[in-house]
Write a protein that holds these residues in place. Structure first.
Motif, PDB file in Angstrom:
ATOM      1  N   THR A 109     -25.957  46.225  55.788  1.00 43.10           N
ATOM      2  CA  THR A 109     -25.009  46.380  54.686  1.00 43.10           C
ATOM      3  C   THR A 109     -25.715  46.713  53.384  1.00 43.10           C
ATOM      4  O   THR A 109     -25.284  47.609  52.642  1.00 43.10           O
ATOM      5  N   THR A 254     -19.175  48.011  51.285  1.00 41.77           N
ATOM      6  CA  THR A 254     -19.497  46.742  51.940  1.00 41.77           C
ATOM      7  C   THR A 254     -18.554  46.487  53.106  1.00 41.77           C
ATOM      8  O   THR A 254     -18.981  46.089  54.201  1.00 41.77           O
ATOM      9  N   CYS A 257     -19.423  48.891  55.954  1.00 41.76           N
ATOM     10  CA  CYS A 257     -20.657  48.570  56.674  1.00 41.76           C
ATOM     11  C   CYS A 257     -20.484  47.347  57.577  1.00 41.76           C
ATOM     12  O   CYS A 257     -20.926  47.359  58.731  1.00 41.76           O
ATOM     13  N   VAL A 258     -19.864  46.296  57.061  1.00 40.79           N
ATOM     14  CA  VAL A 258     -19.703  45.084  57.864  1.00 40.79           C
ATOM     15  C   VAL A 258     -18.817  45.358  59.074  1.00 40.79           C
ATOM     16  O   VAL A 258     -19.062  44.845  60.169  1.00 40.79           O
TER      17      VAL A 258
END
Length: 324
Positions: A109, A254, A257-258
């Motif tokens: 991340t 974020t 990505c997670v």
């Protein structure tokens, strides 16, 4: 000639009646309820949509949370499985695989957010200058984001997956030895992170380009007249002005990505030796490989809690940027 008193004239003025006219008689009796017939009609029209939204969003969340408190499989119903409480959360948190996956998710991340932001911001600044073929260059830079991730992952697999791929063969020809990018745990993590930055920087470039477009050029002229260097103008003028858009892009990236499952799974499927297994891939392995929906949904809810905290912190920064 009328002998209206002042209160009568005021009452006629409120009802929009000319002097000497009778106008509509004021309503007598009890007042109607605050929710008029038109309002009731609107509520009745909106009610099916509201019920549908609740069923599509709230029900799956409640159902998944119940599964996280039970020990079941994807094919069993909540009332058919034993209740274990928060034991799934405890088992997941104390497992070595969860710790390893959480560390890699953090690395993935951070690299994905800040790597793509730095490259996107630099390219956005470059595109503000007059360069030959700027329009074509901008379209080419959007290709990693436009092309489906399946196609991009297949291309990267072709380049680095085996010792016979072009990238390892090129390094071997240069005398750097046999490099197995996706067979070595550290190299596999590096490749996955670079791939994420490569497919994400166009999004950041578009976000930063829109933010830079709102910056008045007179601000730079004033900073230049005050003796500010290019770096001082960038740090003291550009970054504060685009900070709101920057925080918004960080929040979105974020979350991307997670929750990014295809990028990792299409390249490495979480390997080698679980080196590139992120939390979302771990939840998939629990649910569809180990057939354990309890730990899988427990991981998903913990991911959601972390994302809510991060989003709240960055949202406060957005509010501060708006005030400033």
């Amino acid at each position: 000639m009328t002998t209206d008193t002042l209160p009568d004239r005021i009452d006629r003025a409120r009802r929009g009646v000319a002097p000497g006219g009778q106008g509509p008689r004021p309503r007598t009796g009890k007042r109607g309820s605050p929710l008029s017939r038109a309002g009731m009609t609107l509520v009745l029209f909106a009610l099916p949509s509201l019920v549908l939204l609740i069923l599509l969003n709230l029900f799956p969340v409640i159902y998944s949370f119940l599964q996280s408190l039970q020990q079941g499989t994807p094919s069993t119903l909540p009332w058919e499985t034993p209740f274990v409480g928060f034991q799934n959360y405890i088992d997941v948190l104390t497992s070595d695989q969860f710790v390893q996956s959480a560390i890699f998710t953090l690395i993935f991340t951070v690299v994905g957010v800040f790597g793509s932001w730095i490259i996107g911001l630099l390219l956005a600044l470059l595109l503000r200058t007059r360069i030959p073929g700027g329009g074509v260059f901008k379209v080419l830079l959007l290709l990693p984001w436009i092309v489906p991730v399946v196609v991009s992952a297949t291309s990267w697999n072709f380049l680095v997956a085996t010792p016979q791929s072009p990238a390892p063969m090129l390094l071997a020809a240069l005398g750097l030895g046999d490099v197995n990018f996706l067979g070595d745990p550290v190299l596999a993590q590096i490749v996955v992170c670079i791939f994420k930055v490569w497919i994400s920087f166009p999004f950041m470039m578009m976000m930063m380009s829109s933010a830079l477009a709102s910056v008045d050029t007179n601000v730079y002229e004033a900073a230049k007249m005050d003796g500010a260097t290019s770096w001082q103008a960038f740090r003291g003028v550009t970054l504060p002005i685009i900070s709101r858009t920057t925080y918004i892009s960080w929040v979105l990236m974020t979350i991307f990505c997670v929750n990014d499952f295809p990028t990792i799974f299409l390249l490495t499927q979480g390997g080698p030796v679980n080196a590139t297994t992120s939390l979302i891939v771990l939840a998939y392995q629990y649910a569809f490989q180990n057939l354990q929906t309890g730990p899988a949904t427990a991981v998903a809810f913990m991911m959601t809690a972390v994302l809510v905290i991060i989003s709240t912190v960055l949202y406060r920064q957005i509010q501060k940027a708006d005030v400033e």
